[in-house]
Scaffold this motif. Structure first.
Motif, PDB file in Angstrom:
ATOM      1  N   UNK A 276       0.819  -1.276  -0.113  1.00  0.00           N
ATOM      2  CA  UNK A 276       0.154  -0.070   0.062  1.00  0.00           C
ATOM      3  C   UNK A 276       0.965   1.181  -0.040  1.00  0.00           C
ATOM      4  N   UNK A 277       0.812   2.115  -0.932  1.00  0.00           N
ATOM      5  CA  UNK A 277       1.621   3.255  -0.995  1.00  0.00           C
ATOM      6  C   UNK A 277       1.166   4.244   0.181  1.00  0.00           C
ATOM      7  N   UNK A 278       2.010   4.971   0.585  1.00  0.00           N
ATOM      8  CA  UNK A 278       1.656   5.812   1.612  1.00  0.00           C
ATOM      9  C   UNK A 278       1.339   7.223   0.808  1.00  0.00           C
ATOM     10  N   UNK A 279       0.411   7.995   1.120  1.00  0.00           N
ATOM     11  CA  UNK A 279      -0.222   9.046   0.528  1.00  0.00           C
ATOM     12  C   UNK A 279      -0.148  10.133   1.841  1.00  0.00           C
ATOM     13  N   UNK A 280       0.923  11.110   1.843  1.00  0.00           N
ATOM     14  CA  UNK A 280       0.881  12.076   2.957  1.00  0.00           C
ATOM     15  C   UNK A 280      -0.349  13.237   2.808  1.00  0.00           C
ATOM     16  N   UNK A 281      -0.698  13.655   3.654  1.00  0.00           N
ATOM     17  CA  UNK A 281      -1.804  14.491   3.848  1.00  0.00           C
ATOM     18  C   UNK A 281      -1.256  15.924   3.653  1.00  0.00           C
ATOM     19  N   UNK A 282      -1.997  16.699   2.908  1.00  0.00           N
ATOM     20  CA  UNK A 282      -1.707  18.073   2.603  1.00  0.00           C
ATOM     21  C   UNK A 282      -1.804  19.046   3.701  1.00  0.00           C
ATOM     22  N   UNK A 283      -0.651  19.613   4.073  1.00  0.00           N
ATOM     23  CA  UNK A 283      -0.552  20.499   5.265  1.00  0.00           C
ATOM     24  C   UNK A 283      -0.684  21.971   4.705  1.00  0.00           C
ATOM     25  N   UNK A 284      -1.715  22.626   5.671  1.00  0.00           N
ATOM     26  CA  UNK A 284      -2.051  24.056   5.131  1.00  0.00           C
ATOM     27  C   UNK A 284      -0.552  24.829   5.552  1.00  0.00           C
ATOM     28  N   UNK A 285      -1.073  26.015   4.840  1.00  0.00           N
ATOM     29  CA  UNK A 285       0.398  27.071   4.736  1.00  0.00           C
ATOM     30  C   UNK A 285       0.701  27.429   6.242  1.00  0.00           C
ATOM     31  N   UNK A 286      -0.232  27.937   6.888  1.00  0.00           N
ATOM     32  CA  UNK A 286       0.241  28.574   8.175  1.00  0.00           C
ATOM     33  C   UNK A 286       0.897  27.447   9.145  1.00  0.00           C
ATOM     34  N   UNK A 287       0.461  26.149   9.171  1.00  0.00           N
ATOM     35  CA  UNK A 287       1.093  25.257   9.748  1.00  0.00           C
ATOM     36  C   UNK A 287       2.565  25.113   9.251  1.00  0.00           C
ATOM     37  N   UNK A 288       2.828  24.984   7.913  1.00  0.00           N
ATOM     38  CA  UNK A 288       4.026  24.892   7.241  1.00  0.00           C
ATOM     39  C   UNK A 288       4.925  25.880   7.702  1.00  0.00           C
ATOM     40  N   UNK A 289       4.333  27.152   7.770  1.00  0.00           N
ATOM     41  CA  UNK A 289       5.472  28.228   8.313  1.00  0.00           C
ATOM     42  C   UNK A 289       5.712  28.094   9.714  1.00  0.00           C
ATOM     43  N   UNK A 290       4.979  27.489  10.609  1.00  0.00           N
ATOM     44  CA  UNK A 290       4.947  27.404  12.197  1.00  0.00           C
ATOM     45  C   UNK A 290       6.114  26.361  12.063  1.00  0.00           C
ATOM     46  N   UNK A 291       5.947  25.322  11.221  1.00  0.00           N
ATOM     47  CA  UNK A 291       7.102  24.027  11.449  1.00  0.00           C
ATOM     48  C   UNK A 291       8.541  24.669  11.130  1.00  0.00           C
ATOM     49  N   UNK A 292       8.440  25.332   9.971  1.00  0.00           N
ATOM     50  CA  UNK A 292       9.901  25.962   9.389  1.00  0.00           C
ATOM     51  C   UNK A 292      10.416  26.897  10.406  1.00  0.00           C
ATOM     52  N   UNK A 293       9.714  27.669  11.122  1.00  0.00           N
ATOM     53  CA  UNK A 293      10.316  28.621  12.221  1.00  0.00           C
ATOM     54  C   UNK A 293      10.759  27.832  13.385  1.00  0.00           C
ATOM     55  N   UNK A 294      10.185  26.696  13.592  1.00  0.00           N
ATOM     56  CA  UNK A 294      10.636  25.883  14.835  1.00  0.00           C
ATOM     57  C   UNK A 294      11.657  24.947  14.933  1.00  0.00           C
ATOM     58  N   UNK A 295      12.849  25.512  15.607  1.00  0.00           N
ATOM     59  CA  UNK A 295      13.915  24.604  15.960  1.00  0.00           C
ATOM     60  C   UNK A 295      13.960  23.166  16.490  1.00  0.00           C
ATOM     61  N   UNK A 296      12.578  23.252  17.236  1.00  0.00           N
ATOM     62  CA  UNK A 296      12.310  21.892  18.015  1.00  0.00           C
ATOM     63  C   UNK A 296      11.695  21.007  16.880  1.00  0.00           C
ATOM     64  N   UNK A 297      10.816  21.387  16.113  1.00  0.00           N
ATOM     65  CA  UNK A 297      10.256  20.520  14.993  1.00  0.00           C
ATOM     66  C   UNK A 297      11.230  19.951  14.245  1.00  0.00           C
ATOM     67  N   UNK A 298      12.090  21.028  13.707  1.00  0.00           N
ATOM     68  CA  UNK A 298      13.113  20.740  12.882  1.00  0.00           C
ATOM     69  C   UNK A 298      14.057  19.509  13.363  1.00  0.00           C
ATOM     70  N   UNK A 299      14.264  19.400  14.634  1.00  0.00           N
ATOM     71  CA  UNK A 299      15.094  18.224  15.392  1.00  0.00           C
ATOM     72  C   UNK A 299      14.147  17.070  15.030  1.00  0.00           C
ATOM     73  N   UNK A 300      12.879  17.023  15.223  1.00  0.00           N
ATOM     74  CA  UNK A 300      12.053  15.868  14.949  1.00  0.00           C
ATOM     75  C   UNK A 300      12.054  15.378  13.614  1.00  0.00           C
ATOM     76  N   UNK A 301      12.296  16.125  12.595  1.00  0.00           N
ATOM     77  CA  UNK A 301      12.138  15.673  11.133  1.00  0.00           C
ATOM     78  C   UNK A 301      13.515  15.065  10.839  1.00  0.00           C
ATOM     79  N   UNK A 302      14.532  14.912  11.748  1.00  0.00           N
ATOM     80  CA  UNK A 302      15.638  14.046  11.269  1.00  0.00           C
ATOM     81  C   UNK A 302      15.145  12.537  11.092  1.00  0.00           C
ATOM     82  N   UNK A 303      13.840  12.018  11.896  1.00  0.00           N
ATOM     83  CA  UNK A 303      13.530  10.803  11.724  1.00  0.00           C
ATOM     84  C   UNK A 303      12.156  10.696  11.308  1.00  0.00           C
ATOM     85  N   UNK A 304      11.253  11.553  11.212  1.00  0.00           N
ATOM     86  CA  UNK A 304       9.794  11.657  11.102  1.00  0.00           C
ATOM     87  C   UNK A 304       9.636  12.482   9.921  1.00  0.00           C
TER      88      UNK A 304
END
Length: 414
Positions: A276-304
């Motif tokens: 089963x192919x994994x289909x990612x969820x579209x993320x709204x732009x305001x949440x994208x901007x919050x993620x990009x501005x967060x150092x803590x969340x950037x650390x999470x993206x090393x694995x997730x």
């Protein structure tokens, strides 16, 4: 010698194997005389505190009751192990089983020497008007549910037996034992959003983008072997929500031969027949901007991954751990406090967790919490609709032997 046991004002049926009290968690307790039985210090930081109601090496009456400390462990930094202490805490979860054990957030600790000195100090404080006023001002939960310990015992026993029938331990660890092919179902504290586990068990979907060889089967199909009805699935969910703790269950379940189930080989073989192919969820732009501005969340993206904002190709090396869940789906799945507490200390809430303790600061944890709440609010309002990639994958028997039944994958939400 004064009796140190905390009296549980409940009647436990003889058949009770493990009962979770829903009436106590979150309620503050004051000036409890407890014994600092275990203190573990790692890299100069207190990493484990376990409190008991008696000194096993002394002549104090020892109850089979223990409390592990989650928040507030640093308050014990200057107090030596095997000391008597006076403690204020909030009990967060409790399992009643030959006594009880639970975990708590501690807000005040006073070291007071021996047990007699602690009891004397407790009595003086309890008689002090200022102390009474302090206790009256302490916040309490706005609503508490009845404990209901007597009437849930039979349902929990049904759930435990259904877990055995469905051979869940062939892939998962439950109550501290089982295979390690799939995520552990042993944890501490309230974990899932209300109703999520029941919905998932009735229609499992893919949550881990990098796990390409294994997926939960659908046990509610009439063709599945074994097949569970919806009420049975709900009993399993209730059991897991209440009793999925690290303590071993009754002796008759210790010898469950989960190692001979061979669940892993069957599940992976079925999944490989039609991945089963994994289909990612579209993320709204305001949440994208919050993620990009967060150092803590950037650390999470090393694995997730995080929906279509951060996918596998963007992770270092392009291939995170197969157990690394899509964080957007994890936010939908998990209660907010559990999410943040797991990030704070994964191994405490889920022993054996693959995720390391990353040492987030309090400000980083609040940063993580703020976005978790924002995502949950967006889901609740319909502005963010998580994509669930599922189909009916079942172990079934027929003329050609065990096989699969594959309806079309669910289409992404509009």
């Amino acid at each position: 010698m004064r009796v140190m046991c905390l009296i549980l004002l409940v009647l436990l049926p003889v058949s009770a194997v493990g009962l979770v009290s829903e009436g106590r968690p979150g309620v503050p307790y004051f000036n409890h005389v407890l014994f600092l039985d275990t203190k573990v210090v790692e890299n100069g930081e207190v990493s484990w505190i376990s409190l008991g109601y008696g000194d096993p090496a002394g002549d104090a009456l020892v109850c089979n009751n223990t409390i592990d400390v989650f928040r507030g462990r640093e308050l014990f930094s200057e107090i030596p192990e095997k000391s008597w202490v006076l403690v204020d805490y909030e009990l967060q979860s409790i399992l009643v089983q030959e006594g009880f054990f639970g975990d708590a957030d501690v807000v005040r600790v006073v070291a007071c020497g021996d047990v007699e000195a602690c009891c004397d100090l407790r009595d003086r404080l309890n008689a002090d008007d200022r102390e009474r006023a302090r206790r009256a001002r302490a916040p309490r939960p706005g609503e508490t549910r009845p404990a209901g310990l007597g009437d849930i015992a039979e349902r929990l026993e049904v759930g435990r037996n259904l877990v055995r029938v469905a051979r869940c331990r062939g892939c998962h660890s439950i109550e501290g034992f089982g295979a390690g092919h799939a995520p552990s179902l042993s944890w501490k504290r309230f974990k899932y959003e209300q109703g999520w586990l029941e919905r998932f068990l009735k229609q499992p979907y893919r949550m881990r983008p990098a796990m390409t060889e294994l997926m939960m089967l659908d046990y509610t199909s009439a063709n599945a072997q074994p097949a569970l009805t919806e009420p049975e699935v709900e009993a399993v969910a209730e059991f897991l929500n209440r009793v999925a703790w690290t303590k071993s269950p009754a002796d008759r379940f210790r010898n469950e031969p989960f190692a001979s189930y061979d669940c892993y080989d069957c599940h992976t073989r079925l999944y490989r027949e039609e991945p089963l192919e994994f289909v990612p969820t579209p993320v709204p732009q305001p949440i994208r901007e919050r993620l990009d501005a967060s150092g803590a969340w950037q650390l999470c993206f090393a694995c997730h991954s995080f929906g279509d904002h951060r996918q596998l190709s963007a992770a270092p090396g392009g291939s995170p751990n197969a157990l690394a869940i899509d964080l957007l789906l994890a936010i939908e799945k998990l209660e907010a406090n559990y999410f943040v507490n797991f990030v704070r200390d994964p191994g405490y809430l889920q022993p054996g967790a693959k995720m390391p303790r990353l040492g987030f600061s309090d400000s980083q944890l609040e940063e993580i919490r703020a976005l978790v709440l924002e995502v949950k609010q967006a889901i609740a309002k319909g502005g963010l609709r998580p994509v669930h990639n599922h189909y009916r994958m079942e172990k079934r028997s027929g003329p050609g032997g065990p096989g699969l039944n594959f309806p079309s994958p669910a289409a992404p939400p509009p």
